[in-house]
Design a protein around this motif. Sequence first.
Motif, PDB file in Angstrom:
ATOM      1  N   ALA A   1     -15.092  -8.494 -26.396  1.00  0.00           N
ATOM      2  CA  ALA A   1     -14.676  -8.901 -24.982  1.00  0.00           C
ATOM      3  C   ALA A   1     -14.021 -10.104 -24.676  1.00  0.00           C
ATOM      4  N   ALA A   2     -14.420 -11.332 -25.605  1.00  0.00           N
ATOM      5  CA  ALA A   2     -13.733 -12.682 -25.270  1.00  0.00           C
ATOM      6  C   ALA A   2     -12.649 -12.640 -25.776  1.00  0.00           C
ATOM      7  N   TRP A   3     -12.431 -12.031 -26.846  1.00  0.00           N
ATOM      8  CA  TRP A   3     -10.942 -11.915 -27.319  1.00  0.00           C
ATOM      9  C   TRP A   3     -10.079 -10.902 -26.620  1.00  0.00           C
ATOM     10  N   LEU A   4     -10.401 -10.026 -25.931  1.00  0.00           N
ATOM     11  CA  LEU A   4      -9.727  -9.026 -25.222  1.00  0.00           C
ATOM     12  C   LEU A   4      -9.411  -9.608 -23.800  1.00  0.00           C
ATOM     13  N   ALA A   5     -10.364 -10.435 -23.237  1.00  0.00           N
ATOM     14  CA  ALA A   5     -10.051 -11.019 -21.943  1.00  0.00           C
ATOM     15  C   ALA A   5      -9.035 -12.171 -22.419  1.00  0.00           C
ATOM     16  N   GLY A   6      -8.875 -13.041 -23.321  1.00  0.00           N
ATOM     17  CA  GLY A   6      -8.081 -13.964 -23.331  1.00  0.00           C
ATOM     18  C   GLY A   6      -6.739 -13.445 -23.842  1.00  0.00           C
ATOM     19  N   ASP A   7      -6.709 -12.350 -24.804  1.00  0.00           N
ATOM     20  CA  ASP A   7      -5.385 -11.790 -24.885  1.00  0.00           C
ATOM     21  C   ASP A   7      -4.667 -11.158 -23.798  1.00  0.00           C
ATOM     22  N   SER A   8      -5.709 -10.449 -23.018  1.00  0.00           N
ATOM     23  CA  SER A   8      -4.867  -9.897 -21.900  1.00  0.00           C
ATOM     24  C   SER A   8      -4.280 -11.041 -20.812  1.00  0.00           C
ATOM     25  N   ALA A   9      -4.925 -12.111 -20.617  1.00  0.00           N
ATOM     26  CA  ALA A   9      -4.497 -13.083 -19.917  1.00  0.00           C
ATOM     27  C   ALA A   9      -3.165 -13.780 -20.486  1.00  0.00           C
ATOM     28  N   ARG A  10      -3.002 -13.863 -21.997  1.00  0.00           N
ATOM     29  CA  ARG A  10      -1.942 -14.392 -22.287  1.00  0.00           C
ATOM     30  C   ARG A  10      -0.644 -13.032 -22.369  1.00  0.00           C
ATOM     31  N   GLU A  11      -1.143 -11.956 -22.466  1.00  0.00           N
ATOM     32  CA  GLU A  11      -0.029 -11.129 -22.063  1.00  0.00           C
ATOM     33  C   GLU A  11       0.722 -10.970 -20.713  1.00  0.00           C
ATOM     34  N   ARG A  12      -0.301 -11.140 -19.907  1.00  0.00           N
ATOM     35  CA  ARG A  12       0.180 -11.048 -18.391  1.00  0.00           C
ATOM     36  C   ARG A  12       0.788 -12.290 -18.132  1.00  0.00           C
ATOM     37  N   ARG A  13       0.584 -13.669 -18.843  1.00  0.00           N
ATOM     38  CA  ARG A  13       1.302 -14.675 -18.481  1.00  0.00           C
ATOM     39  C   ARG A  13       2.698 -14.581 -19.189  1.00  0.00           C
ATOM     40  N   ARG A  14       2.558 -14.059 -20.394  1.00  0.00           N
ATOM     41  CA  ARG A  14       3.780 -13.691 -20.975  1.00  0.00           C
ATOM     42  C   ARG A  14       4.848 -12.663 -20.405  1.00  0.00           C
ATOM     43  N   HIS A  15       4.459 -11.769 -19.623  1.00  0.00           N
ATOM     44  CA  HIS A  15       5.128 -10.837 -19.024  1.00  0.00           C
ATOM     45  C   HIS A  15       5.682 -11.348 -17.779  1.00  0.00           C
ATOM     46  N   ALA A  16       4.778 -12.319 -16.952  1.00  0.00           N
ATOM     47  CA  ALA A  16       5.026 -13.037 -15.577  1.00  0.00           C
ATOM     48  C   ALA A  16       6.308 -13.903 -16.301  1.00  0.00           C
ATOM     49  N   GLU A  17       6.320 -14.666 -17.257  1.00  0.00           N
ATOM     50  CA  GLU A  17       7.230 -15.460 -17.729  1.00  0.00           C
ATOM     51  C   GLU A  17       8.759 -14.791 -18.115  1.00  0.00           C
ATOM     52  N   GLU A  18       8.520 -13.581 -18.654  1.00  0.00           N
ATOM     53  CA  GLU A  18       9.593 -12.724 -18.902  1.00  0.00           C
ATOM     54  C   GLU A  18      10.236 -12.113 -17.803  1.00  0.00           C
TER      55      GLU A  18
ATOM     56  N   GLY B   1     -19.206 -19.727 -29.110  1.00  0.00           N
ATOM     57  CA  GLY B   1     -18.255 -19.515 -30.087  1.00  0.00           C
ATOM     58  C   GLY B   1     -17.230 -18.455 -29.314  1.00  0.00           C
ATOM     59  N   ASP B   2     -17.791 -17.704 -28.359  1.00  0.00           N
ATOM     60  CA  ASP B   2     -17.060 -16.533 -27.846  1.00  0.00           C
ATOM     61  C   ASP B   2     -16.150 -17.335 -26.764  1.00  0.00           C
ATOM     62  N   LEU B   3     -16.509 -18.291 -26.085  1.00  0.00           N
ATOM     63  CA  LEU B   3     -15.664 -18.889 -25.268  1.00  0.00           C
ATOM     64  C   LEU B   3     -14.414 -19.736 -25.874  1.00  0.00           C
ATOM     65  N   ALA B   4     -14.683 -20.141 -27.059  1.00  0.00           N
ATOM     66  CA  ALA B   4     -13.673 -20.707 -27.986  1.00  0.00           C
ATOM     67  C   ALA B   4     -12.602 -19.678 -28.238  1.00  0.00           C
ATOM     68  N   VAL B   5     -13.079 -18.554 -28.838  1.00  0.00           N
ATOM     69  CA  VAL B   5     -12.413 -17.341 -28.975  1.00  0.00           C
ATOM     70  C   VAL B   5     -11.297 -16.908 -28.106  1.00  0.00           C
ATOM     71  N   GLY B   6     -11.979 -16.753 -26.660  1.00  0.00           N
ATOM     72  CA  GLY B   6     -11.371 -16.376 -25.525  1.00  0.00           C
ATOM     73  C   GLY B   6     -10.446 -17.377 -25.260  1.00  0.00           C
ATOM     74  N   TRP B   7     -10.438 -18.837 -25.359  1.00  0.00           N
ATOM     75  CA  TRP B   7      -9.561 -19.854 -25.121  1.00  0.00           C
ATOM     76  C   TRP B   7      -8.288 -19.743 -26.134  1.00  0.00           C
ATOM     77  N   ILE B   8      -8.757 -19.289 -27.302  1.00  0.00           N
ATOM     78  CA  ILE B   8      -7.526 -19.315 -28.401  1.00  0.00           C
ATOM     79  C   ILE B   8      -6.706 -17.889 -28.207  1.00  0.00           C
ATOM     80  N   ALA B   9      -7.238 -17.016 -27.795  1.00  0.00           N
ATOM     81  CA  ALA B   9      -6.767 -15.619 -27.556  1.00  0.00           C
ATOM     82  C   ALA B   9      -5.825 -15.854 -26.344  1.00  0.00           C
ATOM     83  N   GLY B  10      -6.181 -16.763 -25.482  1.00  0.00           N
ATOM     84  CA  GLY B  10      -5.361 -16.790 -24.238  1.00  0.00           C
ATOM     85  C   GLY B  10      -4.317 -17.844 -24.589  1.00  0.00           C
ATOM     86  N   THR B  11      -4.281 -18.717 -25.616  1.00  0.00           N
ATOM     87  CA  THR B  11      -3.090 -19.788 -25.705  1.00  0.00           C
ATOM     88  C   THR B  11      -2.383 -19.386 -26.992  1.00  0.00           C
TER      89      THR B  11
END
Length: 388
Positions: free
Chosen positions: A155-172, A100-110
């Motif tokens: 923790a799963a949500w925070l890890a995924g959301d942080s990865a998404r923010e880093r990716r968005r920042h790199a794209e910006e 369940g938490d792996l799925a949450v991390g994936w969703i938060a990251g994408t």
Amino acid sequence: MHADTSAKTPHPLRRLSRVWTAVAWCGALGYPVALYFAMIAGRGGFTFLMVASLIALTALTGLLLRSRPLPALAMLLIGWAVARTQMQNQEILYLQVVLGDLAVGWIAGTRPRRTSIPAAVLAFGAEFGTILPSMIGNPERAVQLTAFLALAAGAAWLAGDSARERRRHAEELSARAATQAVTAERLRIARELHDMIAHSIGVIAIQAGVGSRVIDTQPAEARNALSTIEVTSRETLAGLRRTLVALRTSAERDAPLDPAPGLAGLDRLVASALDAGVRADVRLSGERRSLPADIDLAAFRILQEALTNVVRHAGTDECRVAIAYAADEVRVEVEDDGGGGLSGGHGYGIVGMRERVGLLHGRFTAGPRPEGGFRVAARLPVPLGETG
């Protein structure tokens, strides 16, 4: 007439994608049922075939997280909630939390937070609901398990959301760098066109004025003026053509282009200024040598623009040009004793010269002289050991 059937007949890859999606949804809908009967049959031990089948169904359901994250997560959570009703042990609880938490991390990251936050809440709620019956009468264990589930989901949500923010920042950053590169290229082209055209138009305007005044009294002088206008116009058109060809064929590295101008063309500048009625006294010092292409071009354009300003604004018939070669730099200077000039160093020409020097990390000054007239000076650093 033939009817267009392209919109009615799906592409083979699109048909295959639809079939695969339908198969994935069938597997996801059957996932809770499969887990239910697997837990019943597994009370006496799990077979390899049973485990492999469950892994395949879990992966099939997990693939739907890419297109329908919340429904796919719901199917995963329902499946393991059903499994917990038939097998109450730590291993099943850990599998439920991990998946369940792996799925949450994936969703938060994408996905954006409006999707990932409900997913984290949904996962925590489903996991908490399945352990609630086992916590009745044991408040200490209830607190421990609740804290564990909340920390795991957070923790799963925070890890995924942080990865998404880093990716968005790199794209910006990448988009900003691309925009800055385009802006810098536009400014470079604007400087090139200004420096190339302003000088020629200044000469043409002066020669046209001379020709119009003497055409009746001095036909030979008028013909000379017209000849200068013709030559200058042809050179300007050739320069514009080279610039346009370079822009249109920038991806073709082997496109045959004329070399960029440099200090080797100083005599032509001096002759052009003389045709416009300004004699330039050139003084060279130091050992003359080949310069890197960007520095050579910048020095030429600075001299060209400075001479153009003398012709158009100084109101004098002579000026002084100095070029000094040093071990680690080249200095160019143009000064006159006229009464014109650009007060305060304003104008696109001055701005362009200043930008050219700034890009090469040099020093630039332009302004009136205390004794009268105007002075333009630039110092361009030349890295040791580099030549054109």
